[in-house]
Design an enzyme around this catalytic site. Sequence first.
Site, short mmCIF file in Angstrom:
data_model
loop_
_atom_site.label_atom_id
_atom_site.label_comp_id
_atom_site.label_asym_id
_atom_site.label_seq_id
_atom_site.Cartn_x
_atom_site.Cartn_y
_atom_site.Cartn_z
N GLY A 133 -11.61 25.71 -39.21
CA GLY A 133 -10.41 24.88 -39.27
C GLY A 133 -9.13 25.70 -39.26
CD GLN A 192 -11.46 17.37 -46.38
OE1 GLN A 192 -12.29 16.51 -46.71
NE2 GLN A 192 -11.62 18.64 -46.68
CG HIS A 245 -17.16 24.74 -44.23
ND1 HIS A 245 -16.67 24.69 -45.51
CD2 HIS A 245 -16.13 25.15 -43.46
CE1 HIS A 245 -15.40 25.06 -45.51
NE2 HIS A 245 -15.06 25.35 -44.29
CB THR A 264 -19.51 37.31 -27.69
OG1 THR A 264 -19.29 38.30 -26.70
CG2 THR A 264 -20.92 36.76 -27.57
CB CYS A 294 0.52 23.76 -65.49
SG CYS A 294 0.45 22.58 -66.83
C1 PLP Z 1 -11.18 23.12 -45.23
C2 PLP Z 1 -9.95 22.73 -44.53
C3 PLP Z 1 -9.32 23.60 -43.62
C4 PLP Z 1 -9.81 25.00 -43.35
O1 PLP Z 1 -11.01 25.01 -42.65
P1 PLP Z 1 -11.89 26.37 -42.60
O2 PLP Z 1 -13.01 26.03 -41.71
O3 PLP Z 1 -12.31 26.63 -44.00
O4 PLP Z 1 -11.00 27.44 -42.04
C5 PLP Z 1 -8.18 23.16 -42.98
N1 PLP Z 1 -7.68 21.94 -43.21
C6 PLP Z 1 -8.25 21.07 -44.07
C7 PLP Z 1 -7.66 19.72 -44.25
C8 PLP Z 1 -9.39 21.44 -44.78
O5 PLP Z 1 -9.95 20.60 -45.64
#
Ligand code: PLP
Length: 368
Positions: free
Chosen positions: A51, A159, A181, A217, A305
């Site tokens: 992501g 998400q 993931h 790759t 906090c």
């Molecule tokens: C987890 C997440 C990411 C980052 O994704 P990665 O695969 O861990 O780099 C980006 N944006 C949102 C909204 C996420 O929940």
Amino acid sequence: MLPFSTDQSGNASSTHDIGIAAGVAMKAARRQLQALIGANFDHEIIFTSGGTKSDNTAILSGLEVMPERTEIVTSAVEHPAVLTLCTHLEKTRGVKVHRIPVDHHGRFDLRAYGKALTHRVAIVSIMWADNETGTIFPVAELAEMAKKVGALFHTDAVQAVGKLPMDLKLTAIDMLSLSGHKLHGPKGIGALYVKRGVPFSSLIMGGHQERDRRAGTENTPGIVGLGKAAELALECMDEGNTRVKPLRDRLEKGILERIPKTFVTGDPLARLPNTANVAFDSIDGQAIQFLLNRYGIACSSGSACTSGTLERSHVLEAMSIPRARGAVRFSFSRYSSEEDVDRVLEVLPGIVEKLRDSSPLSSGQAKC
Ligand SMILES: *Cc1c(COP(=O)(O)O)cnc(C)c1O
């Protein structure tokens, strides 16, 4: 995934049989993702390492292909993969960044958005659903608005993909990020959707992989795993509403009934079916998470906090949720069960009571 790390570990750029087999498997994965998000063509999918890489690629590409425009529009509640990059661009390149605020329920401020949209904006990047509260943003509508001023529209849908039905070909969304993931796929693999015809500039320079849009790759086992995860997510999409949401609602209701001075954050009407972000008066979310972990319950804390060393969630901050409220996020999936919910409801009230008894926040000594 296994054969593609063992006896079929060919490089998809090679023209021998095992290379060709890898290419065929990647093509199948591209089609599985295409189906999940409703893309028009499988080549609109570019595989990335996740992501974060997709988000960075989309935003930097947007600036690069529109050199006469120097502004970005995003929201105050984006993932750090977007916000940290925007802050960096602001500091190092003089890019102007508009961070659209949200209200107390995490809902997007459409008026502020309308005002920020001008012909100076190169790219808009707004998340489809928030990773902390699950609040869903009306991205199809936001993309139409961006189009009117000629800005590109990217959405971080990490998400939302696999949880909400999507048909990108019917929208004005130009680019979309997703991550393996977050939909039961492997870590370190993701994709960027780039609508056909949208100008694009590659972040990574090198070989000709991914039609010159992401050199290097390809991670074939990861790609095959992501494709399979996409296929299963599409098959199981209904379970989000029939199984996952009722479990989530049961947990929220149970917590609110059993624990006073507690509320659920996020948009009550437009929220992902799997996310429960619950705020508790007078305690630190990190402390709740720590104690739940002792019972083998894994959750995320949105805020902390008391210790002074931990940063408060920028999302809760943007929603103006008072600092003396700690928040905890429970994420559900099609693998969650009623027993899981019951177990949380059994141990959480005692944990909260114990923490409130000893919390400096409840006696008005909080410094933050
Ligand atoms: C987890 C997440 C990411 C980052 O994704 P990665 O695969 O861990 O780099 C980006 N944006 C949102 C909204 C996420 O929940």
